[in-house]
Design an enzyme around this catalytic site. Structure first.
Site, PDB file in Angstrom:
ATOM      1  N   GLU A   1       0.836  -1.206   0.000  1.00 54.54           N
ATOM      2  CA  GLU A   1       0.000   0.000   0.000  1.00 54.54           C
ATOM      3  C   GLU A   1       0.873   1.259   0.000  1.00 54.54           C
ATOM      4  OE1 GLU A   1      -1.548   1.734   3.623  1.00 54.54           O
ATOM      5  OE2 GLU A   1      -1.389  -0.245   4.565  1.00 54.54           O
TER       6      GLU A   1
ATOM      7  N   LYS B   1      -5.601  -2.385  14.566  1.00 60.63           N
ATOM      8  CA  LYS B   1      -5.080  -1.530  15.625  1.00 60.63           C
ATOM      9  C   LYS B   1      -5.973  -1.604  16.859  1.00 60.63           C
ATOM     10  CE  LYS B   1      -2.714   1.682  12.543  1.00 60.63           C
ATOM     11  NZ  LYS B   1      -3.067   1.064  11.259  1.00 60.63           N
TER      12      LYS B   1
END
Length: 302
Positions: free
Chosen positions: A25, A158
């Site tokens: 990415e 996360k």
């Protein structure tokens, strides 16, 4: 009108020859790391794959073109130009305007799949946000992964997210989740989120076997390989817990909501940990890239 997809020659040649390719990415380069360290990190990420005998394909949008693989000058642009972060829904608008942008997990997965790339390494996956029962705030990553048959290597999600809700959504959407050498779901900075997984695999070859069976069954969804950091490399759990609690308190105090919450929390945690969380971010990215390279090699040998 054809899709404005530009595949780098090295990537196109590797795909045509059945050789291993891994997508990367670009948001981590443009938004996740500070300048000028971000360009050095981007080059290092690609070199990690090249050293494994795997072709890197950093994904981005430049001048109205979906890019699968970047030339050195294009990687420099992603690192140094002020460009927006793009999810899947943003792609038609940016392409129509001839614009540029860095791709999120969702957009990277979508473009990589268009290009015929089967393995993608990222840091952490987006998911269901805390308080989503009231805000309906959920990352586009989840829906896109239910629609593209790519294998994503990630250190879980996360810890600022609602991890059990995210795991439930992944199950509902048909996304296969495999613990890589673990039966515990990692939470990005931490090796163990405390939530167990239904399935674990021992090595890259086992992931490649699951990829083969998924394809034989014609299932459309992604495989998420949850790859934890070694405990010795994780953020100190006590430091993490204090920083997360304080960052959440500050976000609530400021009345932040929606897309403003995640970047605020991440940046605040960097400050509260004295930069330690950012150093762990780099370890996570490199660990996932290494494993993705191994999976791509195993898949190509099938």
């Amino acid at each position: 009108m054809t899709i404005p997809l530009s595949i780098a020659p090295s990537v196109a040649e590797a795909i045509a020859a059945g050789q291993p390719v891994v997508a990367l990415e670009s948001t981590i380069i443009s938004h996740g790391l500070p300048r000028p360290d971000n360009l050095a990190a981007a080059r290092r990420f690609e070199a990690l794959l090249t050293d494994q005998g795997v072709t890197p394909a950093t994904i981005a949008v430049l001048d109205g073109q979906l890019k699968a693989g970047l030339a050195p000058d294009e990687l420099d642009r992603i690192a140094n130009e002020d460009i927006p972060k793009l999810s899947v829904r943003d792609l038609p608008v940016v392409l129509a305007r001839g614009g540029s942008g860095a791709t999120t997990v969702a957009a990277t997965s979508y473009i990589a799949n268009l290009a015929g790339i089967r393995v993608f390494a990222t840091g952490g996956l987006g998911g269901v946000h805390r308080g989503a029962s009231e805000t309906f705030d959920e990352s586009a990553d989840l829906k896109v992964l239910s629609e593209v048959p790519i294998t994503v290597v990630s250190a879980g999600v996360k810890s600022i997210l609602d991890i059990p809700a995210t795991l439930e959504r992944l199950e509902s959407l048909g996304v296969i989740v495999l613990g890589y050498g673990t039966d515990k779901f990692p939470s990005f900075w931490l090796t163990d989120s405390g939530f167990e997984l239904d399935w674990s695999v021992a090595d890259a070859g086992a992931v490649a076997d699951v990829m083969t069976m998924r394809d034989e069954l014609g299932q459309p969804a992604a495989i998420l390989v949850a790859n934890p950091l070694p405990e010795s490399d994780q953020l100190d759990p006590a430091v993490h817990d204090r920083a997360l609690a304080e960052a959440l308190r500050m976000a609530d105090e400021q009345g932040l909501s929606g897309k403003d919450v995640t970047p605020f929390l991440l940046q605040t945690i960097v400050g509260l940990t004295g930069g330690a969380s950012l150093a762990v971010n780099l370890k996570i990215a490199e660990n996932n890239i290494r494993v993705a390279g191994e999976i791509a090699l195993a898949r190509a040998s099938r």
